[in-house]
Design a protein around this motif. Structure first.
Motif, PDB file in Angstrom:
ATOM      1  N   ILE A  25       0.838  -1.203   0.000  1.00 32.50           N
ATOM      2  CA  ILE A  25       0.000   0.000   0.000  1.00 32.50           C
ATOM      3  C   ILE A  25       0.871   1.251   0.000  1.00 32.50           C
ATOM      4  CG2 ILE A  25      -0.208   0.017   2.521  1.00 32.50           C
ATOM      5  CD1 ILE A  25      -3.113   1.016   2.081  1.00 32.50           C
ATOM      6  N   ALA A  26       0.474   2.235  -0.794  1.00 36.33           N
ATOM      7  CA  ALA A  26       1.230   3.478  -0.885  1.00 36.33           C
ATOM      8  C   ALA A  26       0.755   4.472   0.165  1.00 36.33           C
ATOM      9  CB  ALA A  26       1.062   4.085  -2.281  1.00 36.33           C
ATOM     10  N   THR A  27       1.594   5.437   0.433  1.00 39.56           N
ATOM     11  CA  THR A  27       1.328   6.400   1.493  1.00 39.56           C
ATOM     12  C   THR A  27      -0.003   7.113   1.319  1.00 39.56           C
ATOM     13  OG1 THR A  27       3.688   6.770   1.757  1.00 39.56           O
ATOM     14  CG2 THR A  27       2.223   8.434   2.688  1.00 39.56           C
ATOM     15  N   ASN A  28      -0.350   7.431   0.080  1.00 40.59           N
ATOM     16  CA  ASN A  28      -1.563   8.210  -0.141  1.00 40.59           C
ATOM     17  C   ASN A  28      -2.784   7.363  -0.522  1.00 40.59           C
ATOM     18  OD1 ASN A  28      -0.523   7.467  -2.557  1.00 40.59           O
ATOM     19  ND2 ASN A  28      -0.811   9.429  -3.579  1.00 40.59           N
ATOM     20  N   ASP A  29      -2.675   6.046  -0.377  1.00 38.49           N
ATOM     21  CA  ASP A  29      -3.794   5.167  -0.719  1.00 38.49           C
ATOM     22  C   ASP A  29      -4.785   5.038   0.435  1.00 38.49           C
ATOM     23  OD1 ASP A  29      -1.959   2.757  -2.752  1.00 38.49           O
ATOM     24  OD2 ASP A  29      -3.056   4.573  -3.302  1.00 38.49           O
ATOM     25  N   TYR A  30      -6.067   5.098   0.105  1.00 36.41           N
ATOM     26  CA  TYR A  30      -7.118   4.748   1.047  1.00 36.41           C
ATOM     27  C   TYR A  30      -7.541   3.301   0.813  1.00 36.41           C
ATOM     28  CZ  TYR A  30      -7.816   9.475   2.775  1.00 36.41           C
ATOM     29  OH  TYR A  30      -7.653  10.683   3.381  1.00 36.41           O
ATOM     30  N   ILE A  31      -8.141   2.714   1.828  1.00 34.98           N
ATOM     31  CA  ILE A  31      -8.623   1.340   1.750  1.00 34.98           C
ATOM     32  C   ILE A  31     -10.144   1.400   1.719  1.00 34.98           C
ATOM     33  CG2 ILE A  31      -8.721  -0.888   2.904  1.00 34.98           C
ATOM     34  CD1 ILE A  31      -6.066   0.298   4.398  1.00 34.98           C
ATOM     35  N   THR A  32     -10.708   0.778   0.713  1.00 35.30           N
ATOM     36  CA  THR A  32     -12.154   0.850   0.524  1.00 35.30           C
ATOM     37  C   THR A  32     -12.731  -0.553   0.375  1.00 35.30           C
ATOM     38  OG1 THR A  32     -11.716   2.872  -0.749  1.00 35.30           O
ATOM     39  CG2 THR A  32     -13.954   2.009  -0.802  1.00 35.30           C
ATOM     40  N   TRP A  33     -13.893  -0.761   0.929  1.00 36.99           N
ATOM     41  CA  TRP A  33     -14.588  -2.043   0.813  1.00 36.99           C
ATOM     42  C   TRP A  33     -15.901  -1.844   0.069  1.00 36.99           C
ATOM     43  CZ3 TRP A  33     -13.195  -6.988   2.655  1.00 36.99           C
ATOM     44  CH2 TRP A  33     -11.978  -7.032   3.344  1.00 36.99           C
ATOM     45  N   TYR A  34     -16.174  -2.817  -0.798  1.00 40.22           N
ATOM     46  CA  TYR A  34     -17.410  -2.806  -1.576  1.00 40.22           C
ATOM     47  C   TYR A  34     -18.157  -4.114  -1.363  1.00 40.22           C
ATOM     48  CZ  TYR A  34     -15.622   1.228  -4.141  1.00 40.22           C
ATOM     49  OH  TYR A  34     -15.148   2.472  -4.477  1.00 40.22           O
ATOM     50  N   GLN A  35     -19.455  -4.041  -1.561  1.00 43.65           N
ATOM     51  CA  GLN A  35     -20.336  -5.202  -1.446  1.00 43.65           C
ATOM     52  C   GLN A  35     -21.022  -5.397  -2.788  1.00 43.65           C
ATOM     53  OE1 GLN A  35     -24.157  -4.437   0.474  1.00 43.65           O
ATOM     54  NE2 GLN A  35     -23.795  -6.190   1.817  1.00 43.65           N
ATOM     55  N   GLN A  36     -21.119  -6.641  -3.237  1.00 44.62           N
ATOM     56  CA  GLN A  36     -21.793  -6.908  -4.495  1.00 44.62           C
ATOM     57  C   GLN A  36     -22.770  -8.071  -4.363  1.00 44.62           C
ATOM     58  OE1 GLN A  36     -19.420  -8.246  -7.844  1.00 44.62           O
ATOM     59  NE2 GLN A  36     -20.837  -7.323  -9.314  1.00 44.62           N
ATOM     60  N   PHE A  37     -24.026  -7.787  -4.727  1.00 46.10           N
ATOM     61  CA  PHE A  37     -25.044  -8.827  -4.808  1.00 46.10           C
ATOM     62  C   PHE A  37     -25.081  -9.355  -6.240  1.00 46.10           C
ATOM     63  CE2 PHE A  37     -26.391  -8.186  -0.623  1.00 46.10           C
ATOM     64  CZ  PHE A  37     -26.554  -6.828  -0.375  1.00 46.10           C
ATOM     65  N   PRO A  38     -25.594 -10.559  -6.438  1.00 47.91           N
ATOM     66  CA  PRO A  38     -25.659 -11.122  -7.797  1.00 47.91           C
ATOM     67  C   PRO A  38     -26.399 -10.205  -8.763  1.00 47.91           C
ATOM     68  CG  PRO A  38     -26.142 -12.815  -6.164  1.00 47.91           C
ATOM     69  CD  PRO A  38     -26.068 -11.515  -5.422  1.00 47.91           C
ATOM     70  N   SER A  39     -25.861 -10.095  -9.963  1.00 49.82           N
ATOM     71  CA  SER A  39     -26.464  -9.312 -11.050  1.00 49.82           C
ATOM     72  C   SER A  39     -26.567  -7.820 -10.748  1.00 49.82           C
ATOM     73  CB  SER A  39     -27.865  -9.858 -11.395  1.00 49.82           C
ATOM     74  OG  SER A  39     -27.774 -11.208 -11.785  1.00 49.82           O
ATOM     75  N   GLN A  40     -25.748  -7.343  -9.847  1.00 42.96           N
ATOM     76  CA  GLN A  40     -25.698  -5.910  -9.562  1.00 42.96           C
ATOM     77  C   GLN A  40     -24.243  -5.446  -9.567  1.00 42.96           C
ATOM     78  OE1 GLN A  40     -27.760  -4.529  -6.088  1.00 42.96           O
ATOM     79  NE2 GLN A  40     -29.420  -6.016  -6.314  1.00 42.96           N
ATOM     80  N   GLY A  41     -24.058  -4.122  -9.753  1.00 48.83           N
ATOM     81  CA  GLY A  41     -22.725  -3.581  -9.614  1.00 48.83           C
ATOM     82  C   GLY A  41     -22.350  -3.462  -8.146  1.00 48.83           C
ATOM     83  N   PRO A  42     -21.052  -3.466  -7.819  1.00 46.43           N
ATOM     84  CA  PRO A  42     -20.625  -3.286  -6.429  1.00 46.43           C
ATOM     85  C   PRO A  42     -21.098  -1.948  -5.873  1.00 46.43           C
ATOM     86  CG  PRO A  42     -18.811  -4.052  -7.794  1.00 46.43           C
ATOM     87  CD  PRO A  42     -19.916  -3.687  -8.723  1.00 46.43           C
ATOM     88  N   ARG A  43     -21.288  -1.928  -4.565  1.00 49.40           N
ATOM     89  CA  ARG A  43     -21.627  -0.660  -3.936  1.00 49.40           C
ATOM     90  C   ARG A  43     -20.699  -0.428  -2.751  1.00 49.40           C
ATOM     91  NH1 ARG A  43     -25.378  -0.139   0.596  1.00 49.40           N
ATOM     92  NH2 ARG A  43     -25.680  -2.191   1.539  1.00 49.40           N
ATOM     93  N   PHE A  44     -20.392   0.818  -2.514  1.00 47.22           N
ATOM     94  CA  PHE A  44     -19.485   1.242  -1.464  1.00 47.22           C
ATOM     95  C   PHE A  44     -20.039   0.894  -0.087  1.00 47.22           C
ATOM     96  CE2 PHE A  44     -16.440   4.173   0.415  1.00 47.22           C
ATOM     97  CZ  PHE A  44     -17.097   4.682   1.525  1.00 47.22           C
ATOM     98  N   ILE A  45     -19.160   0.339   0.777  1.00 45.92           N
ATOM     99  CA  ILE A  45     -19.554   0.098   2.163  1.00 45.92           C
ATOM    100  C   ILE A  45     -18.860   1.064   3.103  1.00 45.92           C
ATOM    101  CG2 ILE A  45     -19.592  -1.549   4.068  1.00 45.92           C
ATOM    102  CD1 ILE A  45     -19.403  -3.798   2.143  1.00 45.92           C
ATOM    103  N   ILE A  46     -17.528   1.093   3.035  1.00 48.03           N
ATOM    104  CA  ILE A  46     -16.774   1.849   4.012  1.00 48.03           C
ATOM    105  C   ILE A  46     -15.381   2.129   3.478  1.00 48.03           C
ATOM    106  CG2 ILE A  46     -15.792  -0.127   5.256  1.00 48.03           C
ATOM    107  CD1 ILE A  46     -16.533   1.395   7.899  1.00 48.03           C
TER     108      ILE A  46
END
Lengths: 113, 113
Positions: A27-48
């Motif tokens: 991981i780089a100094t300026n990188d954020y860590i992001t988590w996404y959730q994906q249900f079947p047949s849908q695009g991922p959505r942001f969690i946190i």
């Protein structure tokens, strides 16, 4: 490139707390860590999203140790509707102002009644 | 509400056809992305763009090209569709910077016969 590694799958019973850990050694100094959730047949959505220490919202908590080489997504008291694929993402800048988002294979969480 | 809209939900094309997948976002985001998703392989980045007329290859650009003539629109082009390009295609957009979330379209399920 900040490659991420997560477990391929996890099972949990309803009502339990689930912790999914992601490693990102480069991981780089300026990188954020992001988590996404994906249900079947849908695009991922942001969690946190977080940068360091702990972040909490109405859906989940994100724990990031001081060295930032890993992170843990915590889902409190999961229900059947939390069955989904969860992706850990570490954004990276590829120069000239561009911003690349690379997903891994994610963790398939199955919540059992 | 941020909206990322993909032109088609389902598409069936013949081998050798030229195929256009369109994506439009309404939040003035600088960055736009095209992914394909196949069972067991997660989301794989095809191309991304960080500005009008700017593009960068992702992990699997072969057989694809892109066009970004306007900031809000990012097109994925299959010059000569093949059966191995049958997949779910997802478009996403983000602002520039580390602290940002990606917004995804609903996906286009393309079948090449």
């Amino acid at each position: 490139l900040a490659k991420t590694t997560q477990p391929i799958s996890m099972d949990s019973y309803e009502g339990q707390e689930v912790n999914i850990t992601c490693s990102h050694n480069n991981i780089a100094t300026n990188d954020y860590i992001t988590w996404y959730q994906q249900f079947p047949s849908q695009g991922p959505r942001f969690i946190i999203q977080g940068y360091k220490t702990k972040v909490t919202n109405e859906v989940a908590s994100l724990f990031i140790p001081a060295d930032r080489k890993s992170s843990t997504l915590s889902l409190p008291r999961v229900s059947l509707s939390d069955t989904a694929v969860y992706y850990c993402l570490v954004g990276l800048n590829s120069g000239a102002g561009s911003y690349q988002l690379t997903f891994g294979k994610g963790t398939k969480l199955s919540v059992i009644p | 509400d941020v909206k990322v809209t993909q032109s088609s939900r389902y598409l069936v094309k013949r081998t050798g056809e030229k195929v256009f997948l369109e994506c439009v976002q309404d939040m003035d985001h600088e960055n736009m992305f095209w992914y394909r998703q196949d069972p067991g392989l997660g989301l794989r980045l095809i191309y991304f763009s960080y500005d009008v007329k700017m593009k960068e290859k992702g992990d699997i650009p072969e057989g694809y090209s892109v066009s970004r003539e306007k900031k809000e629109r990012f097109s994925l082009i299959l010059e000569s569709a093949s059966t191995n390009q049958t997949s779910m295609y997802l478009c996403a957009s983000t602002l520039t910077g580390g602290r940002t979330e990606a917004f995804f379209g609903q996906g286009t399920r393309l079948t090449v016969v």
